[in-house]
Design a protein around this motif. Structure first.
Motif, PDB file in Angstrom:
ATOM      1  N   PHE A 210       0.838  -1.206   0.000  1.00 37.63           N
ATOM      2  CA  PHE A 210       0.000   0.000   0.000  1.00 37.63           C
ATOM      3  C   PHE A 210       0.870   1.253   0.000  1.00 37.63           C
ATOM      4  CE2 PHE A 210      -1.664   3.336   2.804  1.00 37.63           C
ATOM      5  CZ  PHE A 210      -2.740   3.757   2.056  1.00 37.63           C
ATOM      6  N   LEU A 211       1.895   1.240   0.853  1.00 42.67           N
ATOM      7  CA  LEU A 211       2.784   2.395   0.972  1.00 42.67           C
ATOM      8  C   LEU A 211       3.456   2.697  -0.370  1.00 42.67           C
ATOM      9  CD1 LEU A 211       4.055   4.458   2.912  1.00 42.67           C
ATOM     10  CD2 LEU A 211       5.873   2.810   3.332  1.00 42.67           C
ATOM     11  N   MET A 212       3.880   1.649  -1.060  1.00 40.74           N
ATOM     12  CA  MET A 212       4.550   1.847  -2.342  1.00 40.74           C
ATOM     13  C   MET A 212       3.613   2.473  -3.373  1.00 40.74           C
ATOM     14  SD  MET A 212       6.823  -1.606  -2.554  1.00 40.74           S
ATOM     15  CE  MET A 212       7.646  -1.294  -4.101  1.00 40.74           C
ATOM     16  N   LEU A 213       2.387   1.971  -3.463  1.00 39.04           N
ATOM     17  CA  LEU A 213       1.420   2.523  -4.408  1.00 39.04           C
ATOM     18  C   LEU A 213       1.143   3.981  -4.081  1.00 39.04           C
ATOM     19  CD1 LEU A 213      -1.356  -0.128  -5.129  1.00 39.04           C
ATOM     20  CD2 LEU A 213       0.610   0.541  -6.502  1.00 39.04           C
ATOM     21  N   ASN A 214       0.964   4.224  -2.792  1.00 41.49           N
ATOM     22  CA  ASN A 214       0.655   5.566  -2.322  1.00 41.49           C
ATOM     23  C   ASN A 214       1.785   6.548  -2.644  1.00 41.49           C
ATOM     24  OD1 ASN A 214      -1.342   7.020  -1.141  1.00 41.49           O
ATOM     25  ND2 ASN A 214      -0.438   6.937   0.908  1.00 41.49           N
ATOM     26  N   ALA A 215       3.018   6.126  -2.347  1.00 40.93           N
ATOM     27  CA  ALA A 215       4.180   6.972  -2.600  1.00 40.93           C
ATOM     28  C   ALA A 215       4.352   7.207  -4.095  1.00 40.93           C
ATOM     29  CB  ALA A 215       5.421   6.328  -2.005  1.00 40.93           C
ATOM     30  N   ASN A 216       4.047   6.200  -4.878  1.00 39.71           N
ATOM     31  CA  ASN A 216       4.163   6.293  -6.327  1.00 39.71           C
ATOM     32  C   ASN A 216       3.208   7.362  -6.855  1.00 39.71           C
ATOM     33  OD1 ASN A 216       5.038   5.642  -8.868  1.00 39.71           O
ATOM     34  ND2 ASN A 216       3.512   4.018  -9.158  1.00 39.71           N
ATOM     35  N   ALA A 217       1.995   7.338  -6.335  1.00 36.02           N
ATOM     36  CA  ALA A 217       0.992   8.303  -6.773  1.00 36.02           C
ATOM     37  C   ALA A 217       1.427   9.726  -6.434  1.00 36.02           C
ATOM     38  CB  ALA A 217      -0.350   7.986  -6.120  1.00 36.02           C
ATOM     39  N   ARG A 218       2.192   9.870  -5.360  1.00 34.63           N
ATOM     40  CA  ARG A 218       2.615  11.216  -4.951  1.00 34.63           C
ATOM     41  C   ARG A 218       4.025  11.546  -5.430  1.00 34.63           C
ATOM     42  NH1 ARG A 218       1.074  11.109   1.393  1.00 34.63           N
ATOM     43  NH2 ARG A 218      -1.118  10.543   1.189  1.00 34.63           N
ATOM     44  N   LEU A 219       4.550  10.713  -6.309  1.00 34.24           N
ATOM     45  CA  LEU A 219       5.906  10.895  -6.840  1.00 34.24           C
ATOM     46  C   LEU A 219       6.980  10.921  -5.749  1.00 34.24           C
ATOM     47  CD1 LEU A 219       5.512  13.421  -9.785  1.00 34.24           C
ATOM     48  CD2 LEU A 219       5.853  10.957  -9.866  1.00 34.24           C
ATOM     49  N   GLN A 220       6.703  10.259  -4.627  1.00 37.12           N
ATOM     50  CA  GLN A 220       7.740  10.125  -3.587  1.00 37.12           C
ATOM     51  C   GLN A 220       8.552   8.869  -3.877  1.00 37.12           C
ATOM     52  OE1 GLN A 220       5.124   9.909  -0.241  1.00 37.12           O
ATOM     53  NE2 GLN A 220       5.505  12.033   0.358  1.00 37.12           N
ATOM     54  N   VAL A 221       9.347   8.974  -4.924  1.00 36.90           N
ATOM     55  CA  VAL A 221      10.038   7.757  -5.374  1.00 36.90           C
ATOM     56  C   VAL A 221      11.039   7.260  -4.331  1.00 36.90           C
ATOM     57  CG1 VAL A 221      11.266   6.718  -7.296  1.00 36.90           C
ATOM     58  CG2 VAL A 221       9.719   8.594  -7.701  1.00 36.90           C
ATOM     59  N   ASP A 222      11.633   8.191  -3.578  1.00 35.10           N
ATOM     60  CA  ASP A 222      12.593   7.752  -2.550  1.00 35.10           C
ATOM     61  C   ASP A 222      11.907   6.908  -1.469  1.00 35.10           C
ATOM     62  OD1 ASP A 222      11.173   9.943  -1.811  1.00 35.10           O
ATOM     63  OD2 ASP A 222      12.843  10.993  -0.840  1.00 35.10           O
ATOM     64  N   VAL A 223      10.675   7.268  -1.095  1.00 39.07           N
ATOM     65  CA  VAL A 223       9.928   6.462  -0.119  1.00 39.07           C
ATOM     66  C   VAL A 223       9.595   5.094  -0.723  1.00 39.07           C
ATOM     67  CG1 VAL A 223       7.808   6.309   1.247  1.00 39.07           C
ATOM     68  CG2 VAL A 223       8.966   8.506   0.973  1.00 39.07           C
ATOM     69  N   MET A 224       9.242   5.099  -2.004  1.00 43.23           N
ATOM     70  CA  MET A 224       8.961   3.833  -2.687  1.00 43.23           C
ATOM     71  C   MET A 224      10.159   2.888  -2.597  1.00 43.23           C
ATOM     72  SD  MET A 224       7.245   4.049  -6.384  1.00 43.23           S
ATOM     73  CE  MET A 224       7.334   2.457  -7.122  1.00 43.23           C
ATOM     74  N   PHE A 225      11.321   3.460  -2.893  1.00 43.27           N
ATOM     75  CA  PHE A 225      12.545   2.651  -2.847  1.00 43.27           C
ATOM     76  C   PHE A 225      12.839   2.187  -1.425  1.00 43.27           C
ATOM     77  CE2 PHE A 225      15.066   2.183  -6.717  1.00 43.27           C
ATOM     78  CZ  PHE A 225      14.250   2.837  -7.617  1.00 43.27           C
ATOM     79  N   ALA A 226      12.583   3.069  -0.459  1.00 43.57           N
ATOM     80  CA  ALA A 226      12.828   2.698   0.934  1.00 43.57           C
ATOM     81  C   ALA A 226      11.932   1.520   1.336  1.00 43.57           C
ATOM     82  CB  ALA A 226      12.583   3.902   1.844  1.00 43.57           C
ATOM     83  N   ALA A 227      10.659   1.591   0.926  1.00 45.67           N
ATOM     84  CA  ALA A 227       9.734   0.493   1.229  1.00 45.67           C
ATOM     85  C   ALA A 227      10.201  -0.794   0.567  1.00 45.67           C
ATOM     86  CB  ALA A 227       8.332   0.853   0.757  1.00 45.67           C
ATOM     87  N   LEU A 228      10.687  -0.638  -0.663  1.00 46.73           N
ATOM     88  CA  LEU A 228      11.185  -1.801  -1.397  1.00 46.73           C
ATOM     89  C   LEU A 228      12.360  -2.439  -0.658  1.00 46.73           C
ATOM     90  CD1 LEU A 228      10.920  -3.424  -4.002  1.00 46.73           C
ATOM     91  CD2 LEU A 228      12.573  -1.890  -5.045  1.00 46.73           C
ATOM     92  N   ILE A 229      13.232  -1.570  -0.133  1.00 48.38           N
ATOM     93  CA  ILE A 229      14.410  -2.103   0.574  1.00 48.38           C
ATOM     94  C   ILE A 229      13.990  -2.857   1.838  1.00 48.38           C
ATOM     95  CG2 ILE A 229      16.400  -1.360   1.966  1.00 48.38           C
ATOM     96  CD1 ILE A 229      17.021   0.612  -0.292  1.00 48.38           C
ATOM     97  N   VAL A 230      13.013  -2.308   2.558  1.00 50.29           N
ATOM     98  CA  VAL A 230      12.521  -3.008   3.744  1.00 50.29           C
ATOM     99  C   VAL A 230      11.941  -4.371   3.342  1.00 50.29           C
ATOM    100  CG1 VAL A 230      10.843  -2.959   5.620  1.00 50.29           C
ATOM    101  CG2 VAL A 230      12.064  -0.879   4.988  1.00 50.29           C
TER     102      VAL A 230
END
Lengths: 270, 262
Positions: free
Chosen positions: B211-231
């Motif tokens: 959910f966090l990744m989709l949400n961050a993607n929609a808001r162009l927070q790509v760094d958060v997306m990557f952080a979630a991916l790393i976790v």
């Protein structure tokens, strides 16, 4: 309980359309060592499996009779070409495998397994994993596992063929001593092995195959390698094994002497 | 010679993979410097590191949900798969009726089931857990059953001459013989379980790393997306190596043989 003699009657084995043997009769005398020889594909291993009552993919039939009329199954031990040690149990547990698989292991079982390991010279390796043993040691453990059953009938399918020649000679001595007094049927393709160990020699050959008895050398098991009688018999036995049943002796002799290979050699020389 | 020689070999820090990782991170940074990719397409490794630290509460909030889904799905799938394998090996009629169904069921793309599970079970954890169970179940059941079926004939011969009945033969001979093959199914399951959970979260959820990744993607927070991916990757690695260590412990003879081959 004294070991039984085993009679087999009308043993037949079909491999598809091919008849390997049909209506074979044989007697394996009580308390003695019978060797069953034959070339590969003769059906000797299948015959032994049939005597052991093990499953076979092919069409087969066999009547097995013991001279005391008691069933064979519960007093039978099986030894195969592979040592069949299970890798997930330590050496001593492999020796008392029958106990471990069938019921709860007792202190007496452990003691017996340990003393059998001592008899095959592996008391030190009792707690080792099978994977750490050499081929010869593994086959010794298999021998101890066979003895653990204290079966009066022991069926062996080329039990020593997977180890090197020197180890094999050691194992002959050991097995001969430890299996004395039991009814042993051993399948082998090694003429020397058969001549060292057999009280009775049977050769399975021909198509369909028949059983040919052959007199073993004189002397007691395990016969020494330098025994002159053993060498005489070895020549006779190899001839017996290589000669097809239907071929007349004269024709076979010519083929063995081999005029053709000599001609070929000449052709190369030119 | 001591029986356990080889097991007690000293554990060495696997520096090579870490060195390789470091080189990759440097390459990543180099690509950004050289090509000038905008940060909403590919954030710099350092930016992702910052996101990991700055957003750690947000990440934690979502991560533990996903962790529970992964663990529950993995455990359930392995248990069900193992039971299926044992039952298939033990009961012939079951084999005849269930095995074809089981094989055919593999033609169903599991991802396509996610919306249906959501429809039936709502937006909570349950459909995600079920998704992970489903994705884990088949590899475990099939490798387990294969292992149980392929017991070397020699051991079965021994069992026959010992006079073992079918039940004991299964438990004492076929089951331990199948453990290495069952273990490779469980390792596969450990890598598959996170996929199941995240797919479930993508389809419909209000919490979790997916959910966090989709949400961050929609808001162009790509760094958060990557952080979630790393976790998520860290979870997957942790699960895999944890499971691997447990399996090695459960099969000391197997480890010994691997040790001997090295």
């Amino acid at each position: 309980m004294p070991p039984p003699a085993i009679d087999i009657r009308s043993a037949s084995l079909h491999y598809g359309e091919r008849v390997l043997f049909r209506d074979l009769d044989a007697r394996f005398p009580a308390g003695s060592w019978s060797c069953l020889l034959g070339r590969s594909g003769s059906g000797k291993s299948s015959l032994l499996r049939m005597i052991a009552g093990l499953s076979l993919p092919d069409n087969h039939r066999l009547e097995r009779i013991t001279d005391d009329g008691l069933p064979l199954g519960p007093r039978l031990a099986w030894m195969a070409q592979q040592d069949l040690l299970v890798p997930w149990l330590r050496v001593r547990d492999n020796v008392m495998l029958a106990a471990r698989w069938k019921r709860r292991v007792t202190a007496a079982d452990r003691e017996r397994a340990q003393s059998l390991l001592a008899r095959v010279g592996l008391a030190q390796q009792s707690h080792a994993w099978p994977a750490t043993l050499s081929g010869g040691q593994r086959q010794r453990v298999a021998l101890a596992r066979t003895l653990f059953l204290d079966a009066s009938v022991v069926l062996m399918d080329e039990p020593f063929s997977a180890v090197d020649a020197i180890t094999r000679l050691d194992l002959h001595e050991l097995a001969s001593e430890l299996l004395a007094g039991r009814t042993v049927i051993m399948v082998t393709h090694d003429p020397q092995e058969a001549l060292r160990l057999a009280d009775h020699l049977l050769i399975l050959k021909g198509e369909p195959a028949r059983l040919h008895p052959l007199a073993p050398p004189s002397g007691v098991r395990p016969r020494a390698l330098d025994c002159a009688d053993l060498h005489r018999h070895q020549a006779a036995l190899v001839t017996e094994l290589t000669m097809p049943e239907s071929t007349p002796i004269g024709a076979n002799a010519t083929r063995l002497a081999g005029g053709a290979p000599a001609d070929e050699g000449n052709r190369h020389a030119r | 010679m001591h029986a356990d020689a080889g097991i007690s070999r000293r554990w060495r820090w696997p520096w090579r993979p870490f060195a390789a990782l470091l080189v990759l991170l440097m390459l990543w940074q180099a690509v950004i410097i050289l090509t000038g990719v905008p940060r909403y397409i590919l954030p710099a490794p350092l930016a992702v590191g910052h996101a990991l630290l700055d957003q750690r509460e947000l990440l934690m909030h979502h991560a533990w949900v996903t962790a529970i889904e992964i663990l529950a799905g993995f455990t359930g799938g392995v248990a069900l798969g193992g039971l299926t394998a044992l039952s298939l090996a033990r009961f012939r009629p079951l084999r005849r009726t269930l095995l074809p169904l089981l094989l055919v069921s593999q033609a169903i793309p599991l991802f396509a089931l996610a919306p249906i599970l959501m429809l039936w079970l709502g937006y909570g954890m349950l459909p995600k857990i079920l998704m992970a169970v489903l994705i884990v179940y088949f590899p475990v059941a099939s490798t387990g059953y294969d292992g149980l079926r392929q017991t070397p004939q020699g051991w079965l011969d021994l069992a026959d001459t010992f006079g073992l009945n079918r039940r004991r033969r299964l438990l004492k001979v076929q089951l331990p013989a199948a453990l290495p093959s069952f273990a490779s199914g469980v390792r596969m399951a450990a890598t598959a379980a996170p996929i199941g959970a995240v797919i479930g979260e993508w389809v419909g959820s209000s919490r979790g790393l997916g959910f966090l990744m989709l949400n961050a993607n929609a808001r162009l927070q790509v760094d958060v997306m990557f952080a979630a991916l790393i976790v998520l990757v860290a979870f997957a690695l942790l699960l895999y190596f944890g499971v691997d260590a447990l399996l090695r412990r459960a099969m000391p003879w197997h480890r010994d043989r691997i040790g001997a081959a090295e």
